[in-house]
Design an enzyme around this catalytic site. Structure first.
Site, PDB file in Angstrom:
ATOM      1  N   ASP A   1       0.863  -1.182   0.000  1.00 52.61           N
ATOM      2  CA  ASP A   1       0.000   0.000   0.000  1.00 52.61           C
ATOM      3  C   ASP A   1       0.907   1.243   0.000  1.00 52.61           C
ATOM      4  O   ASP A   1       1.367   1.673  -1.055  1.00 52.61           O
ATOM      5  CB  ASP A   1      -0.862  -0.107   1.275  1.00 52.61           C
TER       6      ASP A   1
ATOM      7  N   ASN B   1       5.613   1.192   3.157  1.00 53.76           N
ATOM      8  CA  ASN B   1       6.439   1.286   4.370  1.00 53.76           C
ATOM      9  C   ASN B   1       6.828  -0.089   4.933  1.00 53.76           C
ATOM     10  O   ASN B   1       7.966  -0.276   5.375  1.00 53.76           O
ATOM     11  CB  ASN B   1       5.718   2.103   5.447  1.00 53.76           C
TER      12      ASN B   1
ATOM     13  N   LYS C   1      -1.212  -1.388  -4.598  1.00 59.19           N
ATOM     14  CA  LYS C   1      -2.095  -0.219  -4.725  1.00 59.19           C
ATOM     15  C   LYS C   1      -1.192   1.006  -4.915  1.00 59.19           C
ATOM     16  O   LYS C   1      -0.914   1.748  -3.966  1.00 59.19           O
ATOM     17  CB  LYS C   1      -2.931  -0.097  -3.445  1.00 59.19           C
TER      18      LYS C   1
ATOM     19  N   ASP D   1      -8.144  -7.831   5.783  1.00 60.51           N
ATOM     20  CA  ASP D   1      -9.210  -7.619   6.768  1.00 60.51           C
ATOM     21  C   ASP D   1      -9.654  -6.163   6.835  1.00 60.51           C
ATOM     22  O   ASP D   1      -8.975  -5.270   6.355  1.00 60.51           O
ATOM     23  CB  ASP D   1      -8.706  -8.006   8.165  1.00 60.51           C
TER      24      ASP D   1
ATOM     25  N   ARG E   1     -11.175 -11.918   6.417  1.00 60.48           N
ATOM     26  CA  ARG E   1      -9.982 -12.593   5.900  1.00 60.48           C
ATOM     27  C   ARG E   1     -10.337 -13.918   5.234  1.00 60.48           C
ATOM     28  O   ARG E   1      -9.629 -14.392   4.355  1.00 60.48           O
ATOM     29  CB  ARG E   1      -8.990 -12.873   7.036  1.00 60.48           C
TER      30      ARG E   1
HETATM   31  C1  PRP Z   1      -1.204  -4.771   5.830  1.00 61.63           C
HETATM   32  C2  PRP Z   1      -0.668  -5.720   4.776  1.00 61.63           C
HETATM   33  C3  PRP Z   1       0.769  -5.303   4.653  1.00 61.63           C
HETATM   34  C4  PRP Z   1       0.745  -3.829   4.987  1.00 61.63           C
HETATM   35  C5  PRP Z   1       0.857  -3.038   3.736  1.00 61.63           C
HETATM   36  O1  PRP Z   1      -0.918  -5.293   7.085  1.00 61.63           O
HETATM   37  O2  PRP Z   1      -0.803  -7.051   5.163  1.00 61.63           O
HETATM   38  O3  PRP Z   1       1.596  -6.001   5.564  1.00 61.63           O
HETATM   39  O4  PRP Z   1      -0.510  -3.556   5.630  1.00 61.63           O
HETATM   40  O5  PRP Z   1       0.745  -1.674   4.000  1.00 61.63           O
HETATM   41  P1  PRP Z   1       1.889  -0.630   3.709  1.00 61.63           P
HETATM   42  O6  PRP Z   1       2.412  -0.874   2.332  1.00 61.63           O
HETATM   43  O7  PRP Z   1       1.138   0.695   3.822  1.00 61.63           O
HETATM   44  O8  PRP Z   1       2.939  -0.765   4.758  1.00 61.63           O
HETATM   45  P2  PRP Z   1      -1.668  -4.830   8.418  1.00 61.63           P
HETATM   46  O9  PRP Z   1      -0.767  -3.879   9.186  1.00 61.63           O
HETATM   47  O10 PRP Z   1      -3.038  -4.306   8.092  1.00 61.63           O
HETATM   48  O11 PRP Z   1      -1.743  -6.135   9.267  1.00 61.63           O
HETATM   49  P3  PRP Z   1      -2.399  -7.566   8.900  1.00 61.63           P
HETATM   50  O12 PRP Z   1      -1.560  -8.139   7.778  1.00 61.63           O
HETATM   51  O13 PRP Z   1      -2.281  -8.337  10.154  1.00 61.63           O
HETATM   52  O14 PRP Z   1      -3.822  -7.327   8.465  1.00 61.63           O
END
Ligand code: PRP
Length: 185
Positions: free
Chosen positions: A107, A110, A135, A163, A169
């Site tokens: 996303d 980071n 994305k 989620d 999920r």
């Molecule tokens: C989500 C996804 C990635 C991260 C991507 O994890 O699984 O690990 O966000 O986002 P970014 O590119 O903005 O860093 P999340 O922190 O929602 O935890 P989860 O996987 O346990 O749902």
């Protein structure tokens, strides 16, 4: 909240058949690229990537190991935007491994930027990133993704590991949440 989570879905963005077909293609790419490697290690970033990992590992035709890591973003007052931290580390040395980091979505970028930095410092034989979704419209930092399943628009996507508030999920497709279930709507 209705009992049936399917009632929360506005529309299906990527159906089960499309997911499975693309995952097999990615697995074939990885299999071909790592044809000469014995020590392949898939590192799943918890929790979102577990469903993708479960299908990807079974579609891969090279022997490989599985490991898990958990990363969390810092939230709240006084925190640096985009900062993430390690919540659960690997149980093994990766210095001679061909590492493939498995993500459900990139996303802001980071998480992957942090993961790459952390793992590169441990001197693996090679390191690649495989993400089911990307994305790009939300990107805050530039990241390299070696294998990508699908590019998605800036919609609130759930299902197949992704989620909202820990739900959805288990859906076998990627869907877009109805506006009334999206926070701050
Ligand atoms: C989500 C996804 C990635 C991260 C991507 O994890 O699984 O690990 O966000 O986002 P970014 O590119 O903005 O860093 P999340 O922190 O929602 O935890 P989860 O996987 O346990 O749902």
């Amino acid at each position: 909240m209705p009992n049936n989570l399917y009632d929360h879905i506005d529309y299906v963005l990527i159906n089960e058949e499309q997911l499975q077909k693309r995952i097999q293609e990615i697995a074939d790419d990885i299999t071909a690229k790592h044809a000469d490697h014995e020590n392949i290690l898939l590192i799943c970033v918890l929790k979102g990537a577990i469903i993708f990992l479960a299908d990807l590992t079974r579609a891969l035709k090279r022997p490989h190991e599985l490991e898990f890591m958990a990363i969390s973003s810092y939230e709240g007052k006084g925190t640096v935007p985009g900062a993430v931290r390690l919540v659960m580390d690997l149980k093994q040395d990766i210095s001679n491994k061909h590492v493939i980091v498995v993500e459900d979505i990139v996303d802001s970028g980071n998480t992957i930027k942090y993961m790459r930095g952390l793992l590169e410092a441990r001197m693996p034989a090679s390191i690649e990133v495989c993400s089911l979704l990307t994305k790009p419209s939300r990107r805050e930092v530039e990241v390299d993704i070696d294998y990508v399943g699908f590019e998605v628009p800036d919609e609130f996507v759930v299902g197949y590991g992704l989620d909202f508030d820990e739900l959805y999920r288990n859906l076998s497709f990627i869907g877009v949440l109805k506006p009334e279930f999206i926070p701050s709507h």
